[in-house]
Motif scaffolding. Structure first.
Motif, PDB file in Angstrom:
ATOM      1  N   ALA A 172      38.470  51.312  36.692  1.00  0.00           N
ATOM      2  CA  ALA A 172      39.171  50.107  36.230  1.00  0.00           C
ATOM      3  C   ALA A 172      39.284  50.095  34.707  1.00  0.00           C
ATOM      4  N   GLY A 173      38.229  50.534  34.034  1.00  0.00           N
ATOM      5  CA  GLY A 173      38.267  50.590  32.581  1.00  0.00           C
ATOM      6  C   GLY A 173      39.332  51.542  32.069  1.00  0.00           C
ATOM      7  N   GLN A 174      39.466  52.699  32.713  1.00  0.00           N
ATOM      8  CA  GLN A 174      40.490  53.662  32.305  1.00  0.00           C
ATOM      9  C   GLN A 174      41.891  53.081  32.488  1.00  0.00           C
ATOM     10  N   ALA A 175      42.104  52.355  33.589  1.00  0.00           N
ATOM     11  CA  ALA A 175      43.420  51.757  33.822  1.00  0.00           C
ATOM     12  C   ALA A 175      43.721  50.673  32.790  1.00  0.00           C
ATOM     13  N   LEU A 176      42.715  49.861  32.462  1.00  0.00           N
ATOM     14  CA  LEU A 176      42.917  48.815  31.455  1.00  0.00           C
ATOM     15  C   LEU A 176      43.211  49.430  30.092  1.00  0.00           C
ATOM     16  N   ALA A 255      37.493  45.915  27.665  1.00  0.00           N
ATOM     17  CA  ALA A 255      38.047  44.586  27.938  1.00  0.00           C
ATOM     18  C   ALA A 255      38.164  43.787  26.647  1.00  0.00           C
ATOM     19  N   THR A 256      37.135  43.837  25.818  1.00  0.00           N
ATOM     20  CA  THR A 256      37.168  43.126  24.535  1.00  0.00           C
ATOM     21  C   THR A 256      38.268  43.675  23.630  1.00  0.00           C
ATOM     22  N   ALA A 257      38.356  44.999  23.548  1.00  0.00           N
ATOM     23  CA  ALA A 257      39.345  45.632  22.673  1.00  0.00           C
ATOM     24  C   ALA A 257      40.768  45.292  23.098  1.00  0.00           C
ATOM     25  N   VAL A 258      41.049  45.383  24.392  1.00  0.00           N
ATOM     26  CA  VAL A 258      42.407  45.129  24.862  1.00  0.00           C
ATOM     27  C   VAL A 258      42.773  43.653  24.723  1.00  0.00           C
ATOM     28  N   HIS A 259      41.828  42.754  24.998  1.00  0.00           N
ATOM     29  CA  HIS A 259      42.098  41.328  24.774  1.00  0.00           C
ATOM     30  C   HIS A 259      42.443  41.074  23.312  1.00  0.00           C
ATOM     31  N   GLN A 260      41.717  41.697  22.389  1.00  0.00           N
ATOM     32  CA  GLN A 260      41.997  41.512  20.966  1.00  0.00           C
ATOM     33  C   GLN A 260      43.367  42.047  20.593  1.00  0.00           C
TER      34      GLN A 260
END
Length: 332
Positions: A172-176, A255-260
């Motif tokens: 899931a992390g790789q897809a995000l 998740a934090t990086a992509v949200h930012q």
């Protein structure tokens, strides 16, 4: 010696499963499944049954790749929770209820007793989580269960479940990360693509490095299960803990990086970031806390006798033959 890549057979099966999931796990289909009473997709369940997942008798590496692909697709299925019992006993549709809630969709659950593992009928009140899952805190011991195996089997199931959790979170992390990369290449701010800004690029690079190391740790954990290197068919305790901890850390960072990177859009329901981040947080918070496992691992590493008993901690324990990628490069 561990090869850094998935084996050819596992790659082939994983790629085939990815194509199946691509047809059943679009963001629209995931949202539609989340809105149902079960939180699952019946169409996907039929496709996975036809794929033959419940009939698998395979090595840990293949089951890890399956969990990885299901996590990568955010597949609305309760199959991942059944993998440990299926892999070690052949019993399908049985969730592992050792350390936390289990999916309401699976009507049987494996629990630990004083003398081993038992399968019980699921009992408890379903609740919907923030991730869209329908989970149950199983009430064990109310109804007599069927004995599945001894305490040794319980330990193996626990290790396997820890390892499978890591594989799903890594996928899931790789897809995000890929979703965030695509946005960073397209979104413009102040007349420039935001991916060209060093602050954005550094966040994505750090997430990519941590996710790659998590995937490699999953592969290493699967490698420790092989009888060829002294394993018992289940990833070792130490590497299962390291894989899950690394995957949880990587999941939180990406998740934090992509949200930012998405800014305010990252918190809008119209975007898919929240589909990933909600599930990653839910998966990371289920079961035993990483801190407890890491404390146990630290005590092992600080005791010379126990540390020396850990298998495959150093590659020189089994020599240093060339990995497959190096042999193939030499052959070109």
């Amino acid at each position: 010696m561990l090869d850094e890549r998935w084996s050819d057979e596992v790659e082939e099966i994983g790629d085939t499963l990815r194509k199946v999931l691509a047809k059943q796990c679009s963001s629209e289909q995931i949202r539609a499944a989340e809105a149902t009473e079960t939180g699952l997709s019946q169409t996907l369940a039929q496709e996975l049954t036809a794929f033959g997942l419940d009939d698998l008798q395979a090595e840990p590496e293949l089951f890890a790749r399956i969990a990885y692909e299901l996590g990568r697709a955010l597949a609305p299925t309760a199959y991942v929770e059944t993998i440990p019992v299926l892999a070690l006993t052949g019993a399908a549709g049985v969730s592992v209820g050792f350390d936390g809630p289990v999916p309401a969709a699976n009507q049987r659950v494996a629990v630990k007793g004083e003398d081993g593992v038992y399968i019980e009928a699921l009992l408890g009140e379903p609740r919907r989580t923030a991730a869209g899952d329908i989970l149950v805190e199983h009430q064990s011991g109310v109804v007599a269960g069927e004995r599945l195996g001894d305490c040794q089997l319980a330990d193996r199931i626990s290790r396997y479940a820890t390892f499978i959790d890591a594989a799903r979170m890594t996928g899931a992390g790789q897809a995000l990360l890929q979703y965030g990369l695509a946005y960073a290449r397209e979104r413009e701010q102040f007349g420039k693509i935001i991916g060209s800004y060093q602050g954005v690029a550094n966040r994505l690079a750090n997430a990519a490095v941590l996710l790659d190391s998590a995937e490699l740790m999953v592969r290493k954990a699967a490698f420790t299960a092989s009888p060829d290197v002294g394993g018992d068919g289940t990833p070792s305790t130490e590497f299962a803990i390291m894989a899950r901890t690394k995957a949880a850390d990587a999941a939180r960072l990406v998740a934090t990086a992509v949200h930012q990177i998405f800014g305010g859009n990252g918190f809008a329901m119209e975007y898919d970031v929240q589909l990933y981040s909600r599930r990653l947080r839910s998966w990371a918070n289920r079961g035993r806390r990483s801190g407890t496992d890491l404390a146990d691992l630290a005590r092992t590493m600080l005791d010379p006798a126990r540390r020396d008993a850990v298998r495959l901690l150093w590659q020189h324990d089994i020599g240093l033959p060339l990995p497959r990628w190096a042999r193939e490069a030499d052959a070109i």
